[in-house]
Motif scaffolding. Structure first.
Motif, PDB file in Angstrom:
ATOM      1  N   PHE A 270       0.844  -1.190   0.000  1.00 29.75           N
ATOM      2  CA  PHE A 270       0.000   0.000   0.000  1.00 29.75           C
ATOM      3  C   PHE A 270       0.881   1.241   0.000  1.00 29.75           C
ATOM      4  N   GLY A 271       0.399   2.278  -0.685  1.00 30.44           N
ATOM      5  CA  GLY A 271       1.187   3.500  -0.714  1.00 30.44           C
ATOM      6  C   GLY A 271       0.742   4.427  -1.815  1.00 30.44           C
ATOM      7  N   GLY A 272       1.636   5.328  -2.191  1.00 32.19           N
ATOM      8  CA  GLY A 272       1.352   6.308  -3.225  1.00 32.19           C
ATOM      9  C   GLY A 272       1.369   5.702  -4.612  1.00 32.19           C
ATOM     10  N   PRO A 273       1.173   6.520  -5.629  1.00 29.73           N
ATOM     11  CA  PRO A 273       1.108   6.012  -6.995  1.00 29.73           C
ATOM     12  C   PRO A 273       2.382   5.307  -7.442  1.00 29.73           C
ATOM     13  N   GLU A 274       3.493   5.597  -6.769  1.00 31.62           N
ATOM     14  CA  GLU A 274       4.755   4.965  -7.154  1.00 31.62           C
ATOM     15  C   GLU A 274       4.766   3.455  -6.914  1.00 31.62           C
ATOM     16  N   VAL A 275       3.808   2.921  -6.122  1.00 30.65           N
ATOM     17  CA  VAL A 275       3.789   1.475  -5.885  1.00 30.65           C
ATOM     18  C   VAL A 275       3.174   0.699  -7.053  1.00 30.65           C
ATOM     19  N   LEU A 276       2.548   1.404  -7.979  1.00 33.73           N
ATOM     20  CA  LEU A 276       1.949   0.730  -9.132  1.00 33.73           C
ATOM     21  C   LEU A 276       3.039   0.258 -10.084  1.00 33.73           C
ATOM     22  N   GLN A 277       2.889  -0.983 -10.546  1.00 36.97           N
ATOM     23  CA  GLN A 277       3.850  -1.558 -11.482  1.00 36.97           C
ATOM     24  C   GLN A 277       3.097  -2.259 -12.598  1.00 36.97           C
ATOM     25  N   LEU A 278       3.655  -2.223 -13.807  1.00 36.11           N
ATOM     26  CA  LEU A 278       3.122  -2.991 -14.925  1.00 36.11           C
ATOM     27  C   LEU A 278       3.883  -4.304 -14.968  1.00 36.11           C
ATOM     28  N   VAL A 279       3.155  -5.406 -14.725  1.00 33.85           N
ATOM     29  CA  VAL A 279       3.808  -6.707 -14.568  1.00 33.85           C
ATOM     30  C   VAL A 279       3.245  -7.706 -15.564  1.00 33.85           C
ATOM     31  N   ASP A 280       3.997  -8.788 -15.762  1.00 25.08           N
ATOM     32  CA  ASP A 280       3.490  -9.932 -16.509  1.00 25.08           C
ATOM     33  C   ASP A 280       2.753 -10.832 -15.532  1.00 25.08           C
ATOM     34  N   ALA A 281       1.556 -11.271 -15.912  1.00 23.10           N
ATOM     35  CA  ALA A 281       0.726 -12.071 -15.005  1.00 23.10           C
ATOM     36  C   ALA A 281       0.010 -13.168 -15.783  1.00 23.10           C
ATOM     37  N   GLU A 282      -0.450 -14.155 -15.059  1.00 29.66           N
ATOM     38  CA  GLU A 282      -1.242 -15.209 -15.688  1.00 29.66           C
ATOM     39  C   GLU A 282      -2.598 -14.664 -16.110  1.00 29.66           C
ATOM     40  N   GLU A 283      -3.104 -15.155 -17.223  1.00 30.71           N
ATOM     41  CA  GLU A 283      -4.414 -14.711 -17.683  1.00 30.71           C
ATOM     42  C   GLU A 283      -5.504 -15.253 -16.759  1.00 30.71           C
ATOM     43  N   PRO A 284      -6.508 -14.437 -16.429  1.00 29.65           N
ATOM     44  CA  PRO A 284      -7.632 -14.920 -15.619  1.00 29.65           C
ATOM     45  C   PRO A 284      -8.625 -15.659 -16.514  1.00 29.65           C
ATOM     46  N   HIS A 285      -9.466 -16.468 -15.890  1.00 24.93           N
ATOM     47  CA  HIS A 285     -10.514 -17.176 -16.634  1.00 24.93           C
ATOM     48  C   HIS A 285     -11.826 -17.060 -15.870  1.00 24.93           C
ATOM     49  N   PRO A 286     -12.942 -16.991 -16.564  1.00 27.58           N
ATOM     50  CA  PRO A 286     -14.226 -16.773 -15.893  1.00 27.58           C
ATOM     51  C   PRO A 286     -14.727 -18.015 -15.171  1.00 27.58           C
ATOM     52  N   GLY A 287     -15.329 -17.781 -14.014  1.00 29.61           N
ATOM     53  CA  GLY A 287     -16.022 -18.841 -13.314  1.00 29.61           C
ATOM     54  C   GLY A 287     -17.484 -18.870 -13.732  1.00 29.61           C
ATOM     55  N   PRO A 288     -18.305 -19.667 -13.074  1.00 31.56           N
ATOM     56  CA  PRO A 288     -19.736 -19.698 -13.397  1.00 31.56           C
ATOM     57  C   PRO A 288     -20.356 -18.305 -13.277  1.00 31.56           C
ATOM     58  N   GLY A 289     -21.146 -17.933 -14.256  1.00 29.33           N
ATOM     59  CA  GLY A 289     -21.822 -16.644 -14.222  1.00 29.33           C
ATOM     60  C   GLY A 289     -20.946 -15.463 -14.575  1.00 29.33           C
ATOM     61  N   GLN A 290     -19.752 -15.709 -15.076  1.00 32.20           N
ATOM     62  CA  GLN A 290     -18.833 -14.640 -15.427  1.00 32.20           C
ATOM     63  C   GLN A 290     -18.428 -14.731 -16.898  1.00 32.20           C
ATOM     64  N   ILE A 291     -17.846 -13.645 -17.401  1.00 30.91           N
ATOM     65  CA  ILE A 291     -17.253 -13.656 -18.726  1.00 30.91           C
ATOM     66  C   ILE A 291     -15.858 -13.049 -18.645  1.00 30.91           C
TER      67      ILE A 291
END
Length: 297
Positions: free
Chosen positions: A9-30
């Motif tokens: 937690f902190g100021g805007p400087e804590v935001l980072q653009l990272v590589d991440a695993e793709e999410p997938h929808p569960g029931p009732g989601q897209i």
């Protein structure tokens, strides 16, 4: 995929653009291939750790609730939407190339993805606070901080419902408020007297959190006729702080209806790349917005 994330937690400087695993929808989601994500004050409030009681967060965490994009996966039990459909709605971690949505609607014709991404949370909030403050057709509503996203929505919904609005905003946004059907006045020294000179105030909304709760109670004569979405100290004056979301699906349906009838249009003031998420948060926190800010993916 790329996504914006923060590990502390902190100021805007804590935001980072990272590589991440793709999410997938569960029931009732897209899942959507995100084209644009809405920038909301709750995004930086969560990043700062302000509202953990209402929104528990496990770090590292993604950022963003609102998105517009193209459906590319459909979860179990979902019908009425297909891969390739353009939609807008609410989900999680939407400052990303892919995001899962739990509430959505087909994008109205004529809207760009950037425009559509700016509607979900502000419309749900605007509809909720209008309901909570209890203002009716023929009455006058005072909106403090009227030129931002929620204010832009409130003014246009009120106009459609026959509610008169007095709106406060900076000098540069007075004509904008007039275009949305409000009687504008500036904030700053003497603003209470300026509002009194415009007539009776039946109810009031605090959308900016600029320390005006006491004055809004004086103008309405009743703390029950004031609602705030921005001042965490509102309850000290007997004023309701509205922080619990209602039905996003209903809000999206009403959004589509209003846009389709030509009664609603919220402009995009500024757009940012994923790499500029910190700048988007700095600008959002500074306020003085006319319409919406969005992240383009």
């Amino acid at each position: 995929m790329r996504k914006v994330s923060f590990a502390e937690f902190g100021g805007p400087e804590v935001l980072q653009l990272v590589d991440a695993e793709e999410p997938h929808p569960g029931p009732g989601q897209i899942r959507v291939a995100v084209r644009a994500a809405g920038v909301n004050p709750v995004d930086w409030r969560l990043r700062e750790g302000q509202v953990l009681g209402a929104h528990p967060i496990e770090l590292p965490a993604g950022v963003g609730l609102d998105a517009a994009g193209v459906v590319d996966e459909v979860g179990e039990g979902v019908d009425g939407v297909e891969v390739g459909d353009p939609v807008f709605g609410e989900g999680s971690d939407t400052y990303a190339e892919f995001a899962v949505l739990s509430a959505w609607a087909r994008m109205p014709e004529g809207l760009t993805f950037a425009e559509a991404a700016g509607y979900p949370s502000v419309m749900e909030t605007a509809l909720r606070v209008l309901r909570e403050v209890g203002v009716r057709a023929g009455q006058t509503l005072l909106v403090s901080g009227a030129s931002g996203g929620v204010g832009s929505a409130v003014l246009q919904i009120a106009r459609d419902r026959g509610i008169a609005v007095i709106g406060t905003a900076g000098a540069a946004n007075q004509d904008y408020l007039r275009e949305l059907g409000a009687v504008p006045t500036t904030y700053g020294e003497g603003w209470v007297e300026r509002v009194r000179g415009l007539g009776r105030v039946d109810a009031a909304l605090d959308l900016a959190g600029s320390g005006v709760i006491r004055e809004l109670v004086e103008l309405t004569g009743d703390p029950r006729r004031v609602v705030s979405i921005a001042d965490l100290g509102a309850s000290e004056f007997g004023v309701r702080f509205s922080g619990t979301a209602g039905s996003m699906r209903e809000a999206l349906a009403e959004t589509v209806d209003l846009i389709g009838r030509g009664r609603l249009r919220i402009p995009v003031e500024k757009s940012y790349a994923l790499t500029e998420a910190a700048a988007a948060h700095i600008d959002s926190r500074a306020g003085h917005t006319r319409g919406r800010r969005v992240v383009i993916v």
